[in-house]
Structure formats: structure tokens, C-alpha cells
Design a protein around this motif. Structure first.
Motif, PDB file in Angstrom:
ATOM      1  N   LEU A  56     -31.602  -4.771  73.994  1.00  0.00           N
ATOM      2  CA  LEU A  56     -30.709  -5.954  73.576  1.00  0.00           C
ATOM      3  C   LEU A  56     -29.555  -6.198  74.163  1.00  0.00           C
ATOM      4  CD1 LEU A  56     -31.728  -5.601  69.483  1.00  0.00           C
ATOM      5  CD2 LEU A  56     -32.906  -7.094  71.259  1.00  0.00           C
ATOM      6  N   VAL A  57     -29.182  -7.496  74.075  1.00  0.00           N
ATOM      7  CA  VAL A  57     -27.723  -7.952  74.825  1.00  0.00           C
ATOM      8  C   VAL A  57     -27.320  -9.032  74.128  1.00  0.00           C
ATOM      9  CG1 VAL A  57     -29.228  -9.085  76.531  1.00  0.00           C
ATOM     10  CG2 VAL A  57     -26.631  -8.268  76.858  1.00  0.00           C
ATOM     11  N   ILE A  58     -25.859  -9.006  73.863  1.00  0.00           N
ATOM     12  CA  ILE A  58     -25.057  -9.818  73.240  1.00  0.00           C
ATOM     13  C   ILE A  58     -23.777  -9.930  74.311  1.00  0.00           C
ATOM     14  CG2 ILE A  58     -26.066  -9.444  71.022  1.00  0.00           C
ATOM     15  CD1 ILE A  58     -23.665  -8.167  70.096  1.00  0.00           C
ATOM     16  N   VAL A  59     -23.169 -11.252  73.839  1.00  0.00           N
ATOM     17  CA  VAL A  59     -21.825 -11.255  74.702  1.00  0.00           C
ATOM     18  C   VAL A  59     -20.662 -11.548  73.821  1.00  0.00           C
ATOM     19  CG1 VAL A  59     -22.042 -13.865  74.640  1.00  0.00           C
ATOM     20  CG2 VAL A  59     -20.632 -12.711  76.252  1.00  0.00           C
ATOM     21  N   ILE A  82     -24.991 -11.657  64.903  1.00  0.00           N
ATOM     22  CA  ILE A  82     -23.538 -11.803  65.050  1.00  0.00           C
ATOM     23  C   ILE A  82     -23.030 -10.508  64.836  1.00  0.00           C
ATOM     24  CG2 ILE A  82     -21.693 -13.007  63.976  1.00  0.00           C
ATOM     25  CD1 ILE A  82     -23.325 -15.235  62.984  1.00  0.00           C
ATOM     26  N   SER A  83     -22.101  -9.959  65.938  1.00  0.00           N
ATOM     27  CA  SER A  83     -21.244  -8.684  65.553  1.00  0.00           C
ATOM     28  C   SER A  83     -19.969  -9.237  65.575  1.00  0.00           C
ATOM     29  CB  SER A  83     -21.581  -7.901  66.992  1.00  0.00           C
ATOM     30  OG  SER A  83     -20.605  -6.832  66.943  1.00  0.00           O
ATOM     31  N   ILE A  97     -23.117  -4.962  75.009  1.00  0.00           N
ATOM     32  CA  ILE A  97     -22.354  -6.117  74.676  1.00  0.00           C
ATOM     33  C   ILE A  97     -21.607  -6.460  76.000  1.00  0.00           C
ATOM     34  CG2 ILE A  97     -20.585  -6.856  73.445  1.00  0.00           C
ATOM     35  CD1 ILE A  97     -21.101  -4.784  71.216  1.00  0.00           C
ATOM     36  N   ILE A  98     -21.870  -7.842  76.622  1.00  0.00           N
ATOM     37  CA  ILE A  98     -21.125  -8.098  77.515  1.00  0.00           C
ATOM     38  C   ILE A  98     -19.703  -8.202  77.404  1.00  0.00           C
ATOM     39  CG2 ILE A  98     -21.154  -9.982  79.200  1.00  0.00           C
ATOM     40  CD1 ILE A  98     -24.163 -10.575  78.280  1.00  0.00           C
ATOM     41  N   GLU A  99     -18.991  -7.764  78.402  1.00  0.00           N
ATOM     42  CA  GLU A  99     -17.564  -8.035  78.324  1.00  0.00           C
ATOM     43  C   GLU A  99     -17.024  -9.265  77.951  1.00  0.00           C
ATOM     44  OE1 GLU A  99     -16.155  -8.668  82.660  1.00  0.00           O
ATOM     45  OE2 GLU A  99     -18.139  -7.849  82.553  1.00  0.00           O
ATOM     46  N   GLY A 157     -30.425 -17.181  76.497  1.00  0.00           N
ATOM     47  CA  GLY A 157     -31.578 -16.101  76.383  1.00  0.00           C
ATOM     48  C   GLY A 157     -30.999 -14.590  75.445  1.00  0.00           C
ATOM     49  N   LEU A 158     -29.735 -14.901  75.374  1.00  0.00           N
ATOM     50  CA  LEU A 158     -29.096 -13.535  74.959  1.00  0.00           C
ATOM     51  C   LEU A 158     -29.203 -13.355  73.303  1.00  0.00           C
ATOM     52  CD1 LEU A 158     -25.481 -13.970  76.201  1.00  0.00           C
ATOM     53  CD2 LEU A 158     -27.333 -12.496  77.275  1.00  0.00           C
ATOM     54  N   ASP A 159     -29.331 -12.238  72.855  1.00  0.00           N
ATOM     55  CA  ASP A 159     -29.750 -12.071  71.201  1.00  0.00           C
ATOM     56  C   ASP A 159     -28.742 -12.167  70.323  1.00  0.00           C
ATOM     57  OD1 ASP A 159     -32.376 -10.936  72.361  1.00  0.00           O
ATOM     58  OD2 ASP A 159     -31.339  -9.173  73.214  1.00  0.00           O
ATOM     59  N   GLY A 160     -27.532 -12.557  70.762  1.00  0.00           N
ATOM     60  CA  GLY A 160     -26.356 -12.787  69.732  1.00  0.00           C
ATOM     61  C   GLY A 160     -25.069 -13.017  70.521  1.00  0.00           C
ATOM     62  N   VAL A 161     -24.128 -12.652  69.688  1.00  0.00           N
ATOM     63  CA  VAL A 161     -22.409 -12.880  70.013  1.00  0.00           C
ATOM     64  C   VAL A 161     -21.955 -11.862  69.358  1.00  0.00           C
ATOM     65  CG1 VAL A 161     -22.685 -15.113  70.939  1.00  0.00           C
ATOM     66  CG2 VAL A 161     -22.082 -14.669  68.640  1.00  0.00           C
TER      67      VAL A 161
END
Length: 347
Positions: free
Chosen positions: A97-100, A210-211, A56-58, A153-157
Motif C-alpha cells: 500500500l502507498v500513501i503520500v 487518512i494517516s 509513505i511518500i515523502e 491511484g494512491l491508497d490515501g494521504v
């Protein structure tokens, strides 16, 4: 086999293991216009290469007035997309996987004027009640930022609803004193974050994670349970449980071996059917294994442990010793500047 190394389904994606890199801010790594000045694809790519399943990106601001700090990453305009695209590629290259995390700081921000759910004074600042028009803009800003994340291209937020930031100010009975449809009753106080979830889901589609970063004990576990179920019904794929405005009042059983925030994560885990992650003070692999072994949680978010050791997850799976976070007194050095961490460059 290490339980950490067991895959788990989140939305339509398979996360290769149970470890999340928690979203930890690195101030002074971006300029005042939301652009990185330190290559985040290297920072997050190291942790992806270190085996972490979901990164999870900051916290990244949905508008310039929504920032927590003037040197925070931004996702409020299309020009920000390329820096997140580089992060997406560096993580996907390692099968992570990576989300922001998307944030509006509200009363804890740098906006002019400073807005909150209700008029309030914080650290000498006078904060004003957000109007209905401003709330509509905020919802649009969340959706626009989510669509930029998807385009990158991120997998979500992850929607930030904890740590006393704007959405936490709306859900909190302590802060939210509104008398309109967004205040008063529990249903009204939860309305704004649920509307944001609905609108992001409608705009970004089903195959988009969606987190929700859920701030606990605002004001009770009973209300947290209700919010968790409503978020699940609205289409949230994973709950990332952390501190809320009322978290100082949590009572933890004497036999619970971890923090009160971790405890609340394990309690919410019992109430929903989507994956739940716990966090706070989990710095060593044996702690994560304990939580998973005792069926207390789905996933474990490790923050400072992964700042100290980018290979934390691989080492945990292999049974090797990790670099243990020094727990610097008063303030984590990464918050000031990651290069000040005692482990920086020695990982």
C-alpha cells in the motif's frame, strides 16, 4: 514466525506486514515547480519490492507557498498527478500500500509572505498570522491535494501535523497565540487539523486511508492523548507519531530502551483503537521485533534503515542481516541528495 510479518487492517485495507517506510524528504530530487527529476517510482518501488507493507511518500506540498524547500515534490496541480500514479503502480505491483504525506510548512517554509498560526520570528524571518481567509484556502488546498492523490491511484494521504510545520504550529500552545476561534483553548488549537481531516474524509470517501503525523508533547502527553482520540473520532485511520515542537522536554522512564519519540508513540498506542506507528532511530530488525513482541505498538516506521537497505523488510522477516544506516554526522546524506548516501548503489 516473525511478528513483523503479521498483517494488520488499516481502514478497509489489509497491510501485509507491520513495517512502514517513513516519509523521508529527498531534496534536490525535484525542480522548483514540484516535478521530480529523479524517478520516485524506482526509489519507492525498490522498497516495495523489498517487502515493506505500507509506504509513505515523502512530504509533498499542497501549494507552491506551502513548500518546506524549493526542490520539494508538489501535489498542488493536476499536472503533478502522473508522477504519483507511477509511484502507485510500482508499489501496488509488489502488493504494498502507498500513501503520500501532505504538508504546509508554515513558518518553516519558503512562502511569500511566510505564514504561521501567529506572528513569530524564525531564523531572522518575520512570519505573519494566517488570516481566516488564508486558512480557508489552506483547507481547500489540503482537500484538493488529497483528491489528486486519490486520482493518482494512491491508497490515501498522511496529514503532516508534526516537526514544527503549520498544523503543529496551530496545535502548539508555545507557538499559537491567536485570540480567535483557532487559538487559546485546547479545543480551539486543534480546530484546524480536525477540520482538514473532516473535509478530506467527506471529499475522498470512506475507503481512503487518512494517516496523521502527530507531533508529540505540545505541550504535554495529556494533550497529545486528547488530540489522538479526537483524530480517531474524526475518522483518522492510523497515527504516525513523531517529534513535535515541545519534544525536547519529554521524560522517558529509565528502563525504556529506545528514543523519547518512540516512547511517546508507545504511550499513545494505549489510548486509541486505531493502529499506531512509532518511529525514530529504529534501524535494525531486532528493535522492531522487540516493540511488537512486547505489545508496545501496532506498526513500526523505518526510515533511514530503508534508505540504507531497500530489502530491509524482507531481510527482517527472513532473519537476515541488513545494511545498517551509517548515521552520518550532522546531516543524513539523503537530505542533501540521496545519491550521496554511503549505501547508495550498494544496496
Amino acid at each position: 514466525m516473525s511478528l513483523i510479518n503479521k498483517s494488520i487492517k488499516v481502514n478497509k485495507f489489509m497491510v501485509k506486514n507491520r513495517i512502514i517506510m517513513a516519509p523521508l524528504l529527498c531534496f534536490n530530487w525535484a525542480d522548483e515547480d514540484g516535478f521530480e527529476i529523479y524517478d520516485r517510482s524506482v526509489h519507492y518501488g525498490k522498497r516495495a519490492r523489498g517487502g515493506t507493507g505500507l509506504i509513505i511518500i515523502e512530504a509533498s506540498a499542497i501549494s507552491k507557498d506551502a513548500r518546506i524547500n524549493e526542490t520539494e515534490l508538489g501535489l498542488w496541480k493536476d499536472e503533478h498527478i502522473p508522477q504519483f500514479n507511477r509511484i502507485a503502480k510500482s508499489c501496488h505491483n509488489e502488493d504494498s500500500l502507498v500513501i503520500v504525506q501532505l504538508v504546509h510548512a508554515g513558518m518553516n517554509g519558503t512562502g511569500t509572505p511566510v505564514l504561521s498560526s501567529s506572528p513569530v520570528k524564525v531564523k531572522g524571518k518575520e512570519c505573519f498570522e494566517m488570516s481566516l481567509e488564508e486558512m480557508q484556502k489552506t483547507k481547500k488546498d489540503f482537500v484538493s491535494a488529497a483528491l489528486r492523490a486519490k486520482k493518482a491511484g494512491l491508497d490515501g494521504v498522511e496529514i503532516h501535523g508534526a516537526h514544527g510545520y503549520l498544523l503543529n504550529q496551530f496545535t502548539s500552545k508555545e507557538i499559537n497565540q491567536r485570540t480567535d476561534m483557532y487559538g487559546g483553548t485546547l479545543e480551539n488549537r486543534l480546530r484546524l487539523p480536525l477540520e482538514i481531516v473532516d473535509e478530506i474524509r467527506a471529499a475522498a470517501g470512506d475507503a481512503f486511508i487518512i494517516s496523521y503525523r502527530l507531533g508529540v508533547n505540545d505541550p504535554s502527553l495529556q494533550e497529545d492523548n486528547y488530540l489522538a482520540r479526537k483524530l480517531e473520532d474524526a475518522g483518522v485511520d492510523i497515527l504516525n507519531v513523531s517529534a513535535g515542537i515541545g519534544s525536547n522536554n519529554i521524560i522517558v522512564p529509565d528502563d525504556f530502551p529506545f528514543s523519547k519519540i518512540t516512547y511517546m508513540g508507545t504511550e499513545l498506542y494505549k489510548k486509541v483503537n486505531i493502529p499506531v506507528a512509532c518511529v525514530f532511530g529504529i534501524r535494525e530488525p531486532n528493535q522492531a521485533e522487540y516493540l511488537l513482541k512486547h505489545n508496545m505498538i501496532d506498526m513500526v516506521a523505518v526510515g533511514r534503515g530503508q534508505l540504507a537497505d531497500p530489502e530491509w523488510t524482507n531481510k527482517a522477516i527472513q532473519g537476515d542481516a541488513v545494511n545498517v544506516c551509517c548515521q552520518c554526522p550532522r546531516l543524513c546524506m539523503y537530505i542533501i541528495d540521496g545519491r550521496n548516501c554511503p549505501w547508495y548503489g550498494k544496496e
